[in-house]
Scaffold this active site. Structure first.
Site, PDB file in Angstrom:
ATOM      1  N   ALA A 160       0.867  -1.175   0.000  1.00 51.01           N
ATOM      2  CA  ALA A 160       0.000   0.000   0.000  1.00 51.01           C
ATOM      3  C   ALA A 160       0.897   1.214   0.000  1.00 51.01           C
ATOM      4  CB  ALA A 160      -0.909   0.006   1.223  1.00 51.01           C
ATOM      5  N   LYS A 161       0.408   2.231  -0.642  1.00 49.12           N
ATOM      6  CA  LYS A 161       1.189   3.452  -0.797  1.00 49.12           C
ATOM      7  C   LYS A 161       1.674   3.975   0.554  1.00 49.12           C
ATOM      8  CE  LYS A 161       2.284   7.425  -2.845  1.00 49.12           C
ATOM      9  NZ  LYS A 161       3.552   7.556  -3.491  1.00 49.12           N
TER      10      LYS A 161
END
Ligand code: GLU
Length: 281
Positions: free
Chosen positions: A237-238
């Site tokens: 995830a970013k």
């Protein structure tokens, strides 16, 4: 002919995990001359940022994928409302005003997706004038459909066990549908024959299969692919620092070469494919 889809939510930029998912779906469709669809799942209220959809298209093009875009979810709200009304008329939905905190406080069990909704509002008959969500009476729905099955091309035949997730929400308090209702109706409307998505959504499929049974929709097959994990063992995830596809694209990286690397399971340092089936990443 196989029809697959990639259905990103424009809540944040796409990352490598999305690229992997899109490539898997694209290649499965193209392998038999089928169609790969792009559907923007943009009904997440204020979290939806429509401008990100353009970035997504640029990302897919950069990866060298070819797709057909179908209507975004925001253009299908009338259909969701109609379908929810039909379930209400059949007595298969009930109103619920529990917040996440209420559910966490009252749950006596934990399901695969967190605290299990204990059915608090099932007998409450909350008036329609009061804002509330609508939940599916899973036992009532199963009594109508009888036992159901579905097939995953990687994991084989599965008995549908929607009870695992409990009485899921089908209409959110603030929105005309939930993910489960919208995605199930859309996949049928779009003629998807192979629903390709990450293994973290494996359990959602039990609910989607039940909804197909209740609505009499065609039943596709599913392909729940393993997830890309970061070096912390969690789903990419970013916010955990993996660069987005847009970051890579704007830095001049070769998207087609990256796509081929992902196809060959040549992942950047620290990234692995999940060994397990579902959920916990
Ligand atoms: N919009 C969902 C997501 O971004 C996709 C769900 C699905 O593929 O069914 O996670």
């Amino acid at each position: 002919m196989t029809v697959t889809r990639f259905a990103p939510s424009p809540n944040g930029p796409l990352h490598l995990g999305h690229a992997f998912s899109a490539i898997v779906a694209h290649d499965l469709a193209k392998a038999d001359g089928g169609r790969f669809l792009l559907r923007i799942e943009d009904i997440d209220g204020p979290r939806s940022r429509p401008e990100l959809a353009d970035e997504f298209r640029r990302d897919l093009e950069w990866l060298g994928l070819e797709w057909t875009e179908v209507a975004p979810q925001s253009a299908r709200l009338g259909r969701y409302a109609e379908a929810a009304q039909a379930l209400q008329d059949r007595g298969l939905l009930y109103r619920c005003r529990c917040t996440r905190a209420d559910i966490a406080a009252n749950a006596t069990e934990t399901g695969p997706d967190g605290p299990f909704y204990p059915g608090t509002c099932k007998a409450a008959a909350i008036p329609e004038t009061e804002p509330a969500a609508w939940r599916l009476d899973v036992a009532g729905a199963l009594a109508e459909t009888g036992p159901l099955e579905w097939t995953d091309t990687l994991h084989g035949d599965q008995p549908a066990r929607p009870q695992l997730l409990g009485d899921v929400m089908l209409v959110r308090k603030d929105l005309p549908a939930s993910y489960h209702l919208a995605a199930t109706l859309d996949d049928a409307a779009d003629g998807v024959t192979l629903v390709t998505r990450g293994a973290d959504l494996f359990n959602a499929t039990h609910v989607h299969r039940l909804l197909q049974g209740v609505f009499g929709l065609p039943v596709p097959r599913w392909h729940h692919h393993p997830l890309l994990l970061g070096d912390d063992g969690r789903k990419l995830a970013k916010r955990r620092g993996s660069p987005s596809l847009a970051d890579r694209r704007l830095a001049g990286e070769d998207g087609r070469a990256l796509a081929d690397d992902l196809r060959q399971a040549r992942f950047p340092a620290g990234i692995t494919l999940s060994p397990f089936l579902s959920g916990e990443a």
